[in-house]
Design an enzyme around this catalytic site. Sequence first.
Site, mmCIF file in Angstrom:
data_model
loop_
_atom_site.group_PDB
_atom_site.id
_atom_site.type_symbol
_atom_site.label_atom_id
_atom_site.label_comp_id
_atom_site.label_asym_id
_atom_site.label_seq_id
_atom_site.Cartn_x
_atom_site.Cartn_y
_atom_site.Cartn_z
ATOM 1 N N ARG A 74 0.833 -1.215 0.000
ATOM 2 C CA ARG A 74 0.000 0.000 0.000
ATOM 3 C C ARG A 74 0.860 1.255 0.000
ATOM 4 O O ARG A 74 0.569 2.212 -0.720
ATOM 5 C CB ARG A 74 -0.958 0.008 1.186
ATOM 6 N N ASN A 88 -6.040 -3.019 2.089
ATOM 7 C CA ASN A 88 -5.954 -4.471 2.202
ATOM 8 C C ASN A 88 -7.358 -5.045 2.309
ATOM 9 O O ASN A 88 -8.238 -4.422 2.908
ATOM 10 C CB ASN A 88 -5.170 -4.872 3.455
#
Length: 90
Positions: free
Chosen positions: A18, A36
């Site tokens: 990320r 996620n």
Amino acid sequence: MKTVQVRIEGRVQGVYFRDYTRREALQQGVDGWVRNLPDGSVEAVITGSEKAVEAMLDWFQIGSPHAVVRAVKVTDIVPPQEFPGFDIRF
């Protein structure tokens, strides 16, 4: 402008995916978000010029340095959406 929803599968959690996605998005000039998912995959929505979105999609094929990307699934979002910058969502 183009907006896509992307699901990245493989070893993409616990490898700073990320954070690297956010860095790449800022470099490419796209807006949106990344998060996620409970199943171990990562989901992102990105919006920007066609060229910038395609560059991000190419980057997703490789991902962060320790990621092992097995699949990248892309869905176009019509009409394109706008986001204020690029965020990591939790």
